[in-house]
Design a protein around this motif. Structure first.
Motif, PDB file in Angstrom:
ATOM      1  N   ILE A  39      11.204   5.159   4.516  1.00 33.83           N
ATOM      2  CA  ILE A  39      11.584   4.286   5.613  1.00 33.83           C
ATOM      3  C   ILE A  39      10.468   3.229   5.922  1.00 33.83           C
ATOM      4  N   SER A  40       9.304   3.753   5.965  1.00 34.32           N
ATOM      5  CA  SER A  40       8.232   2.799   6.689  1.00 34.32           C
ATOM      6  C   SER A  40       8.273   1.352   5.958  1.00 34.32           C
ATOM      7  N   PRO A  41       8.129   1.603   4.411  1.00 31.32           N
ATOM      8  CA  PRO A  41       8.243   0.453   3.700  1.00 31.32           C
ATOM      9  C   PRO A  41       9.370  -0.282   3.585  1.00 31.32           C
ATOM     10  N   ILE A  42      10.709   0.353   3.661  1.00 29.75           N
ATOM     11  CA  ILE A  42      11.866  -0.326   4.113  1.00 29.75           C
ATOM     12  C   ILE A  42      11.796  -1.221   5.180  1.00 29.75           C
ATOM     13  N   PHE A  60       0.742  -1.217  -0.146  1.00 32.45           N
ATOM     14  CA  PHE A  60       0.019   0.136  -0.142  1.00 32.45           C
ATOM     15  C   PHE A  60       0.850   1.182   0.100  1.00 32.45           C
ATOM     16  N   MET A  61       1.971   1.180   0.746  1.00 37.10           N
ATOM     17  CA  MET A  61       2.848   2.480   0.790  1.00 37.10           C
ATOM     18  C   MET A  61       3.446   2.616  -0.622  1.00 37.10           C
ATOM     19  N   VAL A  62       4.010   1.667  -1.209  1.00 40.53           N
ATOM     20  CA  VAL A  62       4.410   1.525  -2.441  1.00 40.53           C
ATOM     21  C   VAL A  62       3.581   2.057  -3.535  1.00 40.53           C
ATOM     22  N   VAL A  63       2.454   1.723  -3.469  1.00 42.43           N
ATOM     23  CA  VAL A  63       1.378   2.293  -4.470  1.00 42.43           C
ATOM     24  C   VAL A  63       1.359   3.662  -4.160  1.00 42.43           C
ATOM     25  N   GLY A  64       1.153   4.178  -3.001  1.00 44.56           N
ATOM     26  CA  GLY A  64       0.815   5.468  -2.419  1.00 44.56           C
ATOM     27  C   GLY A  64       2.081   6.212  -3.076  1.00 44.56           C
ATOM     28  N   ILE A  65       3.326   5.900  -2.817  1.00 36.69           N
ATOM     29  CA  ILE A  65       4.684   6.463  -3.291  1.00 36.69           C
ATOM     30  C   ILE A  65       4.407   6.878  -4.953  1.00 36.69           C
ATOM     31  N   VAL A  66       3.855   5.896  -5.636  1.00 36.46           N
ATOM     32  CA  VAL A  66       3.435   6.126  -7.007  1.00 36.46           C
ATOM     33  C   VAL A  66       2.598   6.911  -7.167  1.00 36.46           C
ATOM     34  N   ASP A  67       1.480   6.724  -6.592  1.00 35.29           N
ATOM     35  CA  ASP A  67       0.563   7.949  -6.881  1.00 35.29           C
ATOM     36  C   ASP A  67       0.992   9.113  -6.641  1.00 35.29           C
ATOM     37  N   HIS A  68       1.746   9.114  -5.248  1.00 38.20           N
ATOM     38  CA  HIS A  68       2.242  10.652  -5.010  1.00 38.20           C
ATOM     39  C   HIS A  68       3.403  11.330  -6.064  1.00 38.20           C
ATOM     40  N   GLU A  69       4.095  10.338  -6.509  1.00 36.41           N
ATOM     41  CA  GLU A  69       5.418  10.753  -7.231  1.00 36.41           C
ATOM     42  C   GLU A  69       4.877  11.072  -8.828  1.00 36.41           C
TER      43      GLU A  69
END
Length: 804
Positions: A478-481, A357-366
């Motif tokens: 940091i969190s997804p890592i 979910f965080m990865v998808v959020g990063i993609v959407d955000h960036e």
């Protein structure tokens, strides 16, 4: 003992302080203030791991409403410890992630973190409560707080719709769960979950046992998005990504799984429980994975994948409940491995799905979009995000060296054991479990690969993107890592997790097996060339083939058109309900005040009068009554004449004056009964009331000829006489049905107890002081509400809310 209670309340209390902190420190990002709460709580629960891993429990209870057996009782054991660590651990990472995801300038952070902490406290209350009613209280609080979080971007129509949908479905299930809890209370005489577990054998033959079982499962299925109640979860993806990563992967949707696990010692071994939990779970697993492949939005894909994974865990809990059929035995140990696999996959899913979910959020955000049809070729522009996506997606697909591979293999073992079960007539149907599980796993592999290949590999299409793609800031990574690191560590050191968390949780669910050997399996990545390994190889080959040939076989989804979906069915039911309620409301909400009075008094006459008549409670005993004096008879005659005159008066002025005669006559009665203070109060109130009536009616037109007609007056006369008779009958019946000793003797000592010479004043000012105080508080709250609505009125030039 008290500390656990305080820990549950800390997030809730902090939620109310967040807006104050925001006003006092306007330059501070409130995420940093909120982050301290889950970190402190996580540290505390980590410190309890040694004690809980030694099969100890921590329990405590605070008195609340003892007459109703309501106590703020908490119980920390192996099962609840796993959930508290997920709630606070993943919660800490989500809050950290949200600090960099949400803009301080564009978002209302005080609202967001207040809602998030409120939800965190509610979830802790759910998993730690040992009282049924308190558990239900926190259960519904999770629905309320999740509603606020899903609708955080409330100006979007889809956000409001998703929040409403999740609220209606989960609260509906919660109400059915409440009825099931009440049935358990009736069967056992207690609200304590642990006491109910101890009484399992004595209630299995009770006629309410199966109905309670079904109703409680409805609550669990709706909260954990099981088929056919899963339709709320995809629409809930309109929430900000931190909310999705927290609620819809690690916490809220796991509440239903917790409920099933907690009540397995009560209902496990019952055939209805076995088939409902395992059957609904395995079908949900297949349907979620099958539906995920067709999605074009990454978050929608993750939503259906979450549904599938929740179904997988649910089915394992159901299969494992067979271990309680006929009691604990070494022959049934093979069934317990399903529950162990469920616990292991529950932890694994929280790690890889939270990271996804965080990865998808990063993609959407960036990048500015989550549409798979527009994405591709991001591997060189976002290498760290790509690496995280590979780790979490491959873990969800069940590939080594990631933790999802271990629990997926245990899942295959459990469903293969189901094929060999001899309980609950599994000889015929047992084969379906491994088949459905294998087919669902193929689709799971397919959608896991779609996330990686369609997003990060293939051609790069900048013209379809809203932003220039670039790697996310380190704070967002940091969190997804951390979660992806856990994915790898749990693959290499699974037995450490088993020793300290999974084993105590296993004993919490199956307390009868604590002394049975072989209940805790040893987790390893290699078991030789067995059927589970060949099933995994088939999943990889066929899953890859389906992904590569998707454009050729996706026509199969045309067999399930959108207009015939469950979601359309929900919308049809909602639409029909709204139209039906509007028609019904329009029929009685006429805007005519007398009609409303007819409804109110008619209902009272029907219910109270009918109850008195059917129960035979109309008992008139005048043997102890004082004789009626001549003066009292005269006053009663005057009041009766005035009351009858009101019914037949031709003007409002006459009716008002006659009504005043009634009031002043009551004051004279107070004088006759030696209550001068009450008489004075009655005179003042009646005078003021009569004057106000006269002032108001002076400006109103006289009654028309139609108003004075018998057709209009007859219903009023009937209702008035009926209410008068009912009131007299109730008063006489109360006098004739003395079930308890009179409390008047207690108030006779009003001077000694309250220092008041007038018993009525003492009752109102001292004996009923809390009642009077709360009445004032209600008026104060109403005043504050009116003031707030006026003061905080939105500017006309504000942002418009999306309505289409």
């Amino acid at each position: 003992m008290i500390l656990i209670h305080v820990l549950i309340l800390i997030p809730i209390l902090t939620a109310f302080l967040i807006p104050i902190i925001g006003r006092q420190f306007p330059k501070l990002h409130l995420g940093w203030a909120a982050l301290a709460v889950p970190i402190v709580l996580f540290s505390f629960f980590v410190s309890k791991i040694p004690a809980i891993s030694s099969n100890e429990t921590i329990a405590g209870s605070m008195a609340w409403i003892e007459a109703l057996d309501l106590h703020f009782a908490v119980y920390l054991d192996g099962l609840s410890l796993i959930f508290t660590l997920l709630i606070t651990g993943v919660g800490s990472l989500v809050v950290l992630y949200s600090i960099f995801y949400l803009s301080k300038e564009r978002e209302s952070l005080s609202h967001f973190y207040a809602y998030l902490l409120l939800f965190m406290g509610a979830m802790l209350g759910v998993v730690l409560s040992d009282n049924l009613m308190v558990l239900y209280l926190f259960w519904e609080l999770t629905s309320i707080s999740s509603f606020l979080l899903i609708a955080f971007w409330f100006r979007r129509k889809k956000s409001r719709y998703g929040a409403q949908k999740s609220f209606l479905i989960t609260v509906g299930g919660g109400i059915s769960m409440l009825v099931g809890f009440i049935m358990l209370k009736v069967m056992t005489g207690t609200n304590s979950v642990q006491e109910i577990i101890a009484m399992r054998d004595s209630i299995q033959e009770h006629e309410l046992f199966v109905p309670a079982l079904v109703l409680i499962l409805l609550g669990a299925f709706t909260k954990s998005a099981q088929f056919p109640f899963h339709i709320w979860l995809p629409d809930a993806m309109e929430a900000p990504t931190p909310v999705s990563a927290y609620l819809h992967s690690a916490t809220m949707v796991k509440a239903g799984l917790f409920l099933v696990a907690r009540f397995t010692p009560v209902f496990g071994g019952e055939e209805t429980w076995f088939w409902l939990v395992s059957g609904v779970g395995i079908f949900t697993m297949f349907w979620g994975s099958f539906s995920a492949v067709r999605q074009k939005d990454l978050k929608a894909l993750l939503a259906y994948s979450t549904i599938s994974q929740l179904g997988l865990i649910m089915s394992l809990f159901g299969l494992g409940s067979a271990a309680l059929q006929g009691g604990a035995s070494t022959e049934s140990v093979v069934y317990t491995k399903a529950i162990y696999a469920a616990l292991f996959h529950l932890v694994n899913h929280s790690t890889f799905k939270g990271a996804l979910f965080m990865v998808v959020g990063i993609v959407d955000h960036e990048v500015g979009t989550r549409d798979i049809r527009k994405l591709g070729g991001l591997i060189s522009l976002m290498p760290i995000t790509f690496t995280l996506a590979v780790i979490s997606s491959f873990s969800m697909a069940g590939l080594p060296p990631f933790n999802g591979f271990l629990s997926k293999e245990m899942f295959f073992t459990a469903v293969l054991n189901a094929n060999e079960m001899t309980v609950f007539s599994m000889e015929t149907w047992g084969l379906l479990f491994p088949i459905i599980a294998w087919v669902g796993s193929i689709f799971t592999f397919t959608y896991s690969m779609i996330i990686v290949y369609r997003t990060f590999l293939g051609p790069y299409r900048r013209e379809k993107l809203e932003k220039d793609p670039h790697e996310a800031p380190i704070g967002m990574l940091i969190s997804p890592i951390v979660l992806c690191a856990m994915v790898i560590l749990l693959f290499f050191f699974p037995n450490r997790l088993s020793e300290y968390l999974l084993s105590p949780a296993m004993y919490s669910i199956l307390p009868a097996y604590q002394n049975v050997e072989g209940i805790i399996p040893k987790i390893s990545a290699w078991h030789g060339f067995n059927l589970e390994l060949f099933m995994t190889a088939g999943v990889v080959v066929l899953g890859a083939f389906l992904m590569k040939t998707f454009r050729f076989w996706n026509i199969v989804y045309d067999l399930f058109p959108e207009h015939r979906s469950l979601d359309r069915g929900y919308q049809w039911i909602l639409s029909k309900s709204e139209r039906g309620s509007k028609k019904a409301t329009d029929r009685y909400m006429t805007g005519f005040l007398p009609n409303y009075l007819y409804y109110i008094y008619g209902f009272l006459l029907l219910m109270l009068g009918g109850t008195l008549w059917l129960t035979g409670s109309i008992v008139i005993d005048t043997s102890n009554d004082a004789p009626v004096s001549l003066y009292e008879g005269i006053m009663v005659f005057i009041m009766a004449t005035a009351a009858a005159g009101i019914l037949f008066s031709k003007s409002r002025m006459t009716a008002t004056l006659l009504n005043g005669v009634l009031g002043y006559s009551i004051a004279i009665f107070f004088v006759l009964f030696r209550a001068p203070d009450l008489a004075l109060t009655q005179l003042v109130v009646e005078t003021v009331t009569t004057v106000l009536f006269l002032l108001c009616f002076y400006h109103l037109p006289e009654w028309s000829k139609e108003d004075r007609s018998l057709k209009v007056r007859l219903p009023k006369i009937a209702v008035s006489i009926g209410m008068g008779v009912l009131t007299v009958l109730i008063a006489l019946s109360v006098q004739g049905n003395k079930l308890f000793d009179s409390i008047s003797s207690y108030f006779e000592n009003s001077y000694e107890l309250a220092g008041g010479r007038n018993i009525v004043n003492s009752i109102l000012g001292d004996f009923r002081a809390f009642d009077t105080m709360l009445e004032v508080v209600v008026l104060f709250i109403a005043g504050v509400g009116v003031y707030t609505l006026i003061k905080l009125k939105a500017d006309q030039g504000g942002d418009e809310i999306e309505r289409k």
